[in-house]
Design a protein around this motif. Structure first.
Motif, PDB file in Angstrom:
ATOM      1  N   LEU A  80       7.766  16.096   3.731  1.00 24.23           N
ATOM      2  CA  LEU A  80       6.735  16.003   2.697  1.00 24.23           C
ATOM      3  C   LEU A  80       5.743  14.887   3.006  1.00 24.23           C
ATOM      4  CD1 LEU A  80       8.937  16.486  -0.511  1.00 24.23           C
ATOM      5  CD2 LEU A  80       7.304  18.111   0.454  1.00 24.23           C
ATOM      6  N   ALA A  81       6.242  13.776   3.569  1.00 21.68           N
ATOM      7  CA  ALA A  81       5.354  12.673   3.932  1.00 21.68           C
ATOM      8  C   ALA A  81       4.400  13.092   5.035  1.00 21.68           C
ATOM      9  CB  ALA A  81       6.178  11.460   4.359  1.00 21.68           C
ATOM     10  N   GLU A  82       4.884  13.878   5.988  1.00 22.78           N
ATOM     11  CA  GLU A  82       4.019  14.381   7.049  1.00 22.78           C
ATOM     12  C   GLU A  82       2.960  15.327   6.473  1.00 22.78           C
ATOM     13  OE1 GLU A  82       6.305  16.176  10.097  1.00 22.78           O
ATOM     14  OE2 GLU A  82       7.398  14.337  10.618  1.00 22.78           O
ATOM     15  N   LYS A  83       3.380  16.183   5.569  1.00 25.86           N
ATOM     16  CA  LYS A  83       2.442  17.132   4.951  1.00 25.86           C
ATOM     17  C   LYS A  83       1.373  16.407   4.152  1.00 25.86           C
ATOM     18  CE  LYS A  83       2.359  21.290   2.065  1.00 25.86           C
ATOM     19  NZ  LYS A  83       3.187  22.230   1.254  1.00 25.86           N
ATOM     20  N   ALA A  84       1.762  15.267   3.538  1.00 25.78           N
ATOM     21  CA  ALA A  84       0.803  14.494   2.734  1.00 25.78           C
ATOM     22  C   ALA A  84      -0.073  13.598   3.591  1.00 25.78           C
ATOM     23  CB  ALA A  84       1.560  13.645   1.707  1.00 25.78           C
ATOM     24  N   GLY A  85       0.193  13.544   4.888  1.00 28.87           N
ATOM     25  CA  GLY A  85      -0.622  12.739   5.775  1.00 28.87           C
ATOM     26  C   GLY A  85      -0.254  11.270   5.812  1.00 28.87           C
ATOM     27  N   LEU A  86       0.902  10.928   5.258  1.00 26.64           N
ATOM     28  CA  LEU A  86       1.330   9.536   5.281  1.00 26.64           C
ATOM     29  C   LEU A  86       1.920   9.151   6.628  1.00 26.64           C
ATOM     30  CD1 LEU A  86       2.982   9.162   1.742  1.00 26.64           C
ATOM     31  CD2 LEU A  86       0.617   8.735   2.431  1.00 26.64           C
ATOM     32  N   VAL A  87       2.553  10.094   7.279  1.00 26.76           N
ATOM     33  CA  VAL A  87       3.112   9.879   8.628  1.00 26.76           C
ATOM     34  C   VAL A  87       2.754  11.100   9.481  1.00 26.76           C
ATOM     35  CG1 VAL A  87       5.024   8.451   7.811  1.00 26.76           C
ATOM     36  CG2 VAL A  87       5.343  10.930   7.949  1.00 26.76           C
ATOM     37  N   ALA A 144      11.145   3.432   0.666  1.00 23.33           N
ATOM     38  CA  ALA A 144      10.362   3.164  -0.537  1.00 23.33           C
ATOM     39  C   ALA A 144      10.759   4.100  -1.676  1.00 23.33           C
ATOM     40  CB  ALA A 144       8.872   3.302  -0.225  1.00 23.33           C
ATOM     41  N   VAL A 145      10.973   5.378  -1.369  1.00 19.45           N
ATOM     42  CA  VAL A 145      11.422   6.323  -2.397  1.00 19.45           C
ATOM     43  C   VAL A 145      12.770   5.892  -2.958  1.00 19.45           C
ATOM     44  CG1 VAL A 145      12.118   8.698  -2.850  1.00 19.45           C
ATOM     45  CG2 VAL A 145      10.104   8.241  -1.443  1.00 19.45           C
ATOM     46  N   ARG A 146      13.688   5.507  -2.085  1.00 25.57           N
ATOM     47  CA  ARG A 146      15.008   5.059  -2.547  1.00 25.57           C
ATOM     48  C   ARG A 146      14.899   3.773  -3.375  1.00 25.57           C
ATOM     49  NH1 ARG A 146      16.046   9.811  -2.000  1.00 25.57           N
ATOM     50  NH2 ARG A 146      16.730  10.656   0.001  1.00 25.57           N
ATOM     51  N   GLU A 178       0.818  -1.211   0.000  1.00 23.38           N
ATOM     52  CA  GLU A 178       0.000   0.000   0.000  1.00 23.38           C
ATOM     53  C   GLU A 178       0.853   1.263   0.000  1.00 23.38           C
ATOM     54  OE1 GLU A 178      -3.662   2.037   2.574  1.00 23.38           O
ATOM     55  OE2 GLU A 178      -2.673   0.197   3.265  1.00 23.38           O
ATOM     56  N   LEU A 179       1.968   1.242   0.722  1.00 24.60           N
ATOM     57  CA  LEU A 179       2.834   2.422   0.779  1.00 24.60           C
ATOM     58  C   LEU A 179       3.355   2.775  -0.611  1.00 24.60           C
ATOM     59  CD1 LEU A 179       4.621   4.597   2.002  1.00 24.60           C
ATOM     60  CD2 LEU A 179       6.244   2.805   2.679  1.00 24.60           C
ATOM     61  N   TYR A 180       3.777   1.784  -1.359  1.00 27.91           N
ATOM     62  CA  TYR A 180       4.316   2.045  -2.693  1.00 27.91           C
ATOM     63  C   TYR A 180       3.231   2.574  -3.623  1.00 27.91           C
ATOM     64  CZ  TYR A 180       8.711  -0.188  -1.420  1.00 27.91           C
ATOM     65  OH  TYR A 180       9.915  -0.490  -0.835  1.00 27.91           O
ATOM     66  N   GLU A 181       1.995   2.104  -3.437  1.00 26.65           N
ATOM     67  CA  GLU A 181       0.890   2.640  -4.220  1.00 26.65           C
ATOM     68  C   GLU A 181       0.665   4.126  -3.888  1.00 26.65           C
ATOM     69  OE1 GLU A 181      -1.499   1.134  -6.495  1.00 26.65           O
ATOM     70  OE2 GLU A 181       0.204  -0.223  -6.712  1.00 26.65           O
ATOM     71  N   GLU A 182       0.780   4.466  -2.614  1.00 32.47           N
ATOM     72  CA  GLU A 182       0.578   5.859  -2.208  1.00 32.47           C
ATOM     73  C   GLU A 182       1.627   6.783  -2.821  1.00 32.47           C
ATOM     74  OE1 GLU A 182      -1.686   7.433  -0.601  1.00 32.47           O
ATOM     75  OE2 GLU A 182      -2.957   5.770   0.055  1.00 32.47           O
ATOM     76  N   LEU A 183       2.837   6.294  -2.982  1.00 32.89           N
ATOM     77  CA  LEU A 183       3.891   7.138  -3.553  1.00 32.89           C
ATOM     78  C   LEU A 183       3.649   7.451  -5.019  1.00 32.89           C
ATOM     79  CD1 LEU A 183       7.180   5.755  -1.953  1.00 32.89           C
ATOM     80  CD2 LEU A 183       5.865   7.775  -1.321  1.00 32.89           C
ATOM     81  N   GLY A 241       1.224   7.742  11.835  1.00 25.69           N
ATOM     82  CA  GLY A 241      -0.049   7.040  11.871  1.00 25.69           C
ATOM     83  C   GLY A 241      -0.135   5.943  10.831  1.00 25.69           C
ATOM     84  N   ARG A 242      -0.139   6.323   9.568  1.00 21.04           N
ATOM     85  CA  ARG A 242      -0.316   5.322   8.527  1.00 21.04           C
ATOM     86  C   ARG A 242       0.973   4.550   8.275  1.00 21.04           C
ATOM     87  NH1 ARG A 242      -3.060   7.390   3.206  1.00 21.04           N
ATOM     88  NH2 ARG A 242      -3.116   5.117   2.951  1.00 21.04           N
ATOM     89  N   PHE A 243       2.083   5.270   8.137  1.00 23.50           N
ATOM     90  CA  PHE A 243       3.356   4.629   7.830  1.00 23.50           C
ATOM     91  C   PHE A 243       4.453   5.255   8.676  1.00 23.50           C
ATOM     92  CE2 PHE A 243       0.829   4.880   3.871  1.00 23.50           C
ATOM     93  CZ  PHE A 243       0.596   3.521   3.665  1.00 23.50           C
ATOM     94  N   GLU A 244       5.561   4.548   8.782  1.00 23.26           N
ATOM     95  CA  GLU A 244       6.735   5.074   9.451  1.00 23.26           C
ATOM     96  C   GLU A 244       7.534   5.931   8.467  1.00 23.26           C
ATOM     97  OE1 GLU A 244       7.490   4.850  12.594  1.00 23.26           O
ATOM     98  OE2 GLU A 244       5.739   3.579  13.066  1.00 23.26           O
ATOM     99  N   ALA A 245       8.127   6.996   8.968  1.00 21.93           N
ATOM    100  CA  ALA A 245       8.868   7.915   8.102  1.00 21.93           C
ATOM    101  C   ALA A 245      10.040   7.209   7.419  1.00 21.93           C
ATOM    102  CB  ALA A 245       9.359   9.114   8.911  1.00 21.93           C
TER     103      ALA A 245
END
Length: 622
Positions: free
Chosen positions: A289-296, A308-310, A264-269, A298-302
């Protein structure tokens, strides 16, 4: 998905469109894709190129591995839907342009003597397909021409009648007519005449060199693309029927969504614009940017987001095996290697779930089967990359055989995604090595039988390479390929009976190379046949033993035997041995290799014991 055509016959600047029919979205990938002809009623049309498709700003489908492999910078879009606001359909264009009018036979007083003309010359009323003189419905030409580079054109009736193409200053005095003598159903009963007195029947028009005899060469016509898209060619085209299956062969590329890309994380990216903005940035900025997008949080670890980006960056940069480098033989390319490794381990992600069946002491795996995996969930993305004409696509085809889907580089391809379930079988490498090793007393071992098909395949590759004036690739047919492919067909036919699926709803996905020997049999259909359930259970130990035994017994005898088993060559281009419609062939939609490279002797051996079957030990214990 609606099919729409320009209904104007005049010179209006703003064309209007009418809805002529509809096909399913998946058919825009497999059956009626760009450049394919489609019959609607008594008329014939050509599906237009991607230049005229109206798609959204952001891609509909994400599959990073396949996108990287095909070099699509924008990704994949679903074919337009039938009705607004989802879309306004796909444009189609009238083809062929040559038509006949039956008015001379239906109404002799109409004067439709020159009844073979271009569609516009009959002056049909707007929205009508009837002749203006006799009001009889016009019929599109039965015959067209196509070349191996994908070009398409009307049949050159004028050149055929006169034995040569006419010069521009000669054409004004020649009007064509078309009639059938009705004496026979053969082509010689179809006669094309000219007002100058010349005439010729259509007999011989389908020969490979027939159009060369009248000095007709391909003009590089690409009528599915916007005007001005023709290109240089000069090959001798082939005559074919308008509805011939050889007029369009799709080249569909596909990939399974496997870990980690199925998480799911890779789909979100891959949300539009997200990964493109984040890649190349430092870790701290990606976390913010992940915090601003609401991904961390809660949903995922930073740290997982950064990793995943790397991971995407490494794959895209080629630090992983470059999926855009193809071997020319899809069952052994790098995408399959990645899937093969993932299919041999347990996973639980959003689009990919696998688990091993419970081992039972009284139901061990059949000899030769090294591993079984139950694929309880999978997602497959299928994209139409290109198409060919005249001859089906084959590994090693030159790039000039692959037709363009658009005049300009649009940066995307039409695709569909399907979900399903399946069973993955991995064959024992040690057992394959033992089986293919020369054995005393066997005069025609597995590799010797495979060499017969490989020789015919190499001859076919050489012929195509010679026509294209390029170097021929080497055939990769061997006993391992025949074994895996034939096993897949045997199980598809058997499981279609046991699991309740029609054989056309099951598909094979082959994994064959020096390091791979496996097959995934799965259902991935967008209609109701893809959601019946029950296929996964065929991989349970007792069911697998029972169904494999039944499949082997079923193919041990064919209604065409002894001719089928003793045949020295069978199938199109002699690419099969002991395989025919009564025993081994499956629906075309189920097979990756056009029902080629099959030999049931690889599984069960030959009756005279000159060739040992891979599962003879298993069969002897039944």
């Amino acid at each position: 998905m609606a099919l729409r055509s320009d209904k104007n016959t005049g010179g209006e600047k703003t064309p209007t469109f009418q809805r002529l029919g509809a096909v399913r979205r998946t058919q825009l990938i497999t059956t009626y894709g760009v450049g394919a002809m489609i019959a609607l009623g008594d008329q014939s049309y050509l599906v237009s190129g991607l230049d005229g498709w109206r798609v959204g700003r952001d891609p509909d489908i994400h599959e990073f591995r396949l996108q990287t492999r095909l070099g699509m910078r924008k990704g994949f879009y679903l074919p337009p839907a039938a009705d607004p606001p989802a879309g306004d359909g796909v444009r189609i264009r009238r083809f062929p342009d040559m038509y006949t009018c039956p008015g001379k036979d239906a109404r002799p007083d109409t004067g439709c003597d020159e009844n073979l003309r271009r569609y516009g010359a009959f002056n049909p009323k707007p929205g009508s397909t009837a002749c203006a003189s006799c009001d009889e419905p016009l019929t599109p030409s039965r015959f067209i021409v196509a070349c191996e580079r994908g070009h398409l054109d009307d049949f050159p009736y004028e050149a055929w009648v006169h034995g040569r193409p006419l010069r521009a200053n000669e054409r004004s005095g020649h009007r064509l007519s078309y009639r059938s003598t009705g004496r026979t159903a053969a082509l010689r009963s179809i006669v094309v005449g000219c007002s100058c007195g010349e005439e010729a029947s259509m007999e011989g028009a389908f020969g490979r060199g027939s159009l060369a005899s009248v000095n007709f060469r391909c003009f590089g016509k690409r009528p599915w693309l916007p005007r001005g898209s023709d290109e240089e060619c000069g090959l001798t085209p082939r005559t074919m029927q308008r509805g011939s299956s050889a007029a369009w062969f799709p080249v569909v590329r596909s990939a399974l969504s496997i870990p980690p890309f199925s998480e799911e994380l890779y789909e979100e990216l891959l949300v539009p614009g997200r990964y493109d903005q984040w890649k190349g940035e430092d870790d701290g900025l990606i976390r913010r940017l992940a915090e601003k997008a609401g991904l961390v949080p809660g949903r995922f670890e930073a740290d997982d987001v950064v990793e995943a980006v790397r991971h995407y960056e490494a794959y895209e940069a080629g630090e992983r095996p470059d999926p855009s480098v193809l071997t020319g033989f899809e069952p052994s390319d790098v995408l399959r290697e990645e899937e093969y490794r993932q299919l041999d381990r347990e996973s639980d992600t959003q689009h990919f779930q696998t688990k091993r069946p419970h081992e039972l002491p009284d139901a061990p795996a059949p000899p030769g089967i090294a591993g079984t995996m139950l694929v309880t969930r999978l997602r497959e993305v299928r994209a139409l990359q290109t198409f060919t004409r005249v001859d089906p696509p084959m590994e090693g085809d030159s790039e000039d055989r692959l037709a363009a889907l658009s005049r300009d580089d649009v940066g995307w391809l039409p695709a569909v995604e399907v979900v399903g379930e399946g069973v993955f079988l991995r064959l024992s490498a040690d057992r394959i090595a033992e089986w293919t090793a020369p054995a005393p007393g066997l005069t025609a071992g597995p590799e010797e039988r495979a060499a017969s098909i490989r020789r015919h395949h190499q001859e076919l590759l050489n012929q195509r390479a010679h026509r294209s004036k390029r170097q021929s690739p080497s055939s990769q047919v061997d006993a391992r390929l025949l074994l895996v492919h034939t096993l897949a067909h045997a199980l598809i036919n058997e499981w279609s009976l046991d699991a309740g699926y029609p054989a056309s709803a099951l598909r094979e996905r082959l994994y064959v190379s020096e390091d791979m020997a496996g097959v995934l049999i799965y259902t991935a259909s967008s209609d109701s046949a893809g959601s019946l359930g029950g296929l996964v259970s065929q991989g349970e130990p007792r069911r697998l033993r029972r169904s494999l035994a039944s499949a082997l017994r079923r193919i041990s005898w064919c209604s065409a035997d002894p001719l089928c088993m003793e045949s020295e060559a069978s199938g199109v281009d002699s690419l099969n041995l002991a395989a025919c419609h009564a025993c081994m062939l499956v629906p075309e939609t189920s097979c990756e290799l056009n029902n080629d490279f099959l030999d049931r002797a690889m599984l069960i051996g030959t009756p005279d014991k000159t060739t040992q079957g891979f599962f003879e030990e298993f069969m002897s214990a039944l």
